[in-house]
Design a protein around this motif. Structure first.
Motif, short mmCIF file in Angstrom:
data_model
loop_
_atom_site.label_atom_id
_atom_site.label_comp_id
_atom_site.label_asym_id
_atom_site.label_seq_id
_atom_site.Cartn_x
_atom_site.Cartn_y
_atom_site.Cartn_z
N ARG A 1 0.78 -1.27 0.00
CA ARG A 1 -0.10 -0.02 0.02
C ARG A 1 0.96 1.25 -0.04
O ARG A 1 1.61 1.34 0.96
CB ARG A 1 -0.88 0.03 1.30
N GLY B 1 1.07 5.79 -0.81
CA GLY B 1 0.22 6.97 -0.91
C GLY B 1 0.87 8.11 -1.78
O GLY B 1 2.21 8.05 -1.59
N GLU C 1 -1.67 10.20 9.15
CA GLU C 1 -3.04 9.79 8.62
C GLU C 1 -2.72 8.78 7.72
O GLU C 1 -3.45 7.91 7.82
CB GLU C 1 -3.53 11.04 7.95
N ALA C 2 -1.71 8.71 6.90
CA ALA C 2 -1.46 7.83 5.88
C ALA C 2 -0.92 6.48 6.67
O ALA C 2 -1.44 5.31 6.14
CB ALA C 2 -0.44 8.33 5.01
N ALA D 1 -1.82 5.47 9.66
CA ALA D 1 -3.19 4.86 10.01
C ALA D 1 -3.94 4.43 8.86
O ALA D 1 -4.94 3.49 9.32
CB ALA D 1 -3.98 6.01 10.79
N SER D 2 -3.86 4.52 7.59
CA SER D 2 -4.53 3.97 6.64
C SER D 2 -4.01 2.73 6.17
O SER D 2 -4.32 2.31 5.06
CB SER D 2 -4.90 5.11 5.50
N GLY D 3 -2.83 2.35 6.74
CA GLY D 3 -2.02 1.14 6.09
C GLY D 3 -1.14 1.25 5.18
O GLY D 3 -0.47 0.51 4.77
N VAL D 4 -0.68 2.77 4.86
CA VAL D 4 0.18 2.97 3.88
C VAL D 4 1.77 2.73 4.46
O VAL D 4 1.96 3.42 5.55
CB VAL D 4 0.25 4.52 3.63
N VAL E 1 -4.71 6.61 -2.49
CA VAL E 1 -3.85 5.35 -1.86
C VAL E 1 -4.07 4.32 -3.02
O VAL E 1 -5.01 4.36 -3.43
CB VAL E 1 -4.34 4.80 -0.45
#
Length: 320
Positions: A43, A45, A68-69, A71-74, A287
């Motif tokens: 993953r 971003g 933030e990225a 936390a999004s799994g990036v 993403v």
């Protein structure tokens, strides 16, 4: 997955691939490229932001987006050119320029380590060869906070943009002379910056001589040139190299004198846009999951590497 050593540094001549401007190549031995990353999709971003003439404000934006990225799994986040500073007066960035081990870049190294994420930082104002010049440097940091590689922009933007303004990047910037490709957990990365995008031979060398699988194009395109050419050039580079392309972009008005086009984007090896922000002005990130098996599938089904009749500098063609 273990990373191979990144220490090798080869001149292009040694690899029988002399770039016509005398540019060198730095990266892994090519034999290691195929095995750089062939596992599960990763993953990544791509950031869009509006940098200003305040190093701390820009870092605050980058830090927020990185967290933030994460936390999004990036696992790999790509920032645009001049992410850390865009001034409104000539020469401002030269005065702020620092070596890669200076406090500005070390702050971003700490951010990468704290977030457990690789960062592509495109267009850092690196201290140049003299007090009047800087380098426009694309820096790659790993998740331990170590600078893994750097690329100094080769093609400088000395252009009179129709209906816009005259740009003379070479007035304060010294061009690089080294082509950079490097293995990572996200594939073999080819590092470029902005105006490089208009010179396809660079990308041909990265793909066909040095086996890049993912091309990074951090940019701050002008509004005029971006509207005309940004996406079509990026898709062309993806299609002709059969690589993923990740292009982080500056967006909107930075000051009274400068405005960037925006449109941060990720493109797959077939030339399809797979991630993009909803507009060309927002600050944020998009993403996508990079699947390197798709790179190999596209290349297998359309084996252009086997069909090429000349190398990237055209020297094998007969001229009449």
């Amino acid at each position: 997955m273990a990373l191979a050593s990144l220490a090798a540094s080869l001149p292009i001549a040694a690899a029988a691939a002399r770039f016509r401007f005398g540019v060198r190549f730095r990266g892994m031995a090519s034999a290691s490229a195929a095995g750089a990353a062939t596992g599960a999709p990763a993953r990544v971003g791509v950031v869009q932001m509006t940098s200003v003439g305040d190093v701390n404000a820009n870092y605050a934006t980058c830090s927020r987006l990185t967290k933030e990225a994460a936390a999004s799994g990036v696992k790999f986040l790509c920032f645009p050119e001049v992410f850390s500073f865009i001034g409104s007066k000539d020469g401002e960035s030269v005065k702020l320029a620092e070596p890669l081990d200076g406090p500005i870049m070390q702050r971003y190294c700490s951010l990468a380590k704290e977030s457990g994420m690789w960062l592509s930082l495109g267009g850092f104002q690196e201290k140049g060869p003299d007090d009047s010049h800087q380098y426009n440097t694309h820096v790659l940091i790993d998740d331990s906070g170590k600078v893994r590689s750097s690329y100094r922009k080769i093609h400088l933007f000395d252009v009179d943009v129709p209906g816009n303004m005259v740009y003379k990047e070479s007035r304060f910037t010294t061009a690089g002379d080294t082509i950079v490709a490097v293995d990572s957990p996200f594939g073999r990365l080819g590092l470029t910056v902005c105006y490089d995008l208009r010179f396809p031979e660079l990308y041909q060398i990265l793909r066909f001589k040095h086996e890049a699988q993912v091309l990074l194009v951090p940019s701050a395109f002008t509004k005029v040139t971006g509207e005309a050419h940004w996406e079509i050039l990026l898709r062309a580079r993806a299609i002709e190299t059969q690589c993923y392309v990740i292009a982080a972009a500056q967006a909107g008005k930075h000051n009274e004198k400068r405005e960037s086009y925006g449109d941060s984007i990720i493109i797959d090896p077939w030339g399809t846009v797979i991630a993009q922000l909803p507009d060309r002005l927002s600050t944020g990130f998009a993403v996508a999951d990079l699947d390197l098996s798709k790179v190999e599938a596209v290349r297998t089904r359309m084996p252009i590497a086997e069909h090429r009749k000349f190398d990237s500098d055209w020297k094998s063609l007969t001229h009449q």
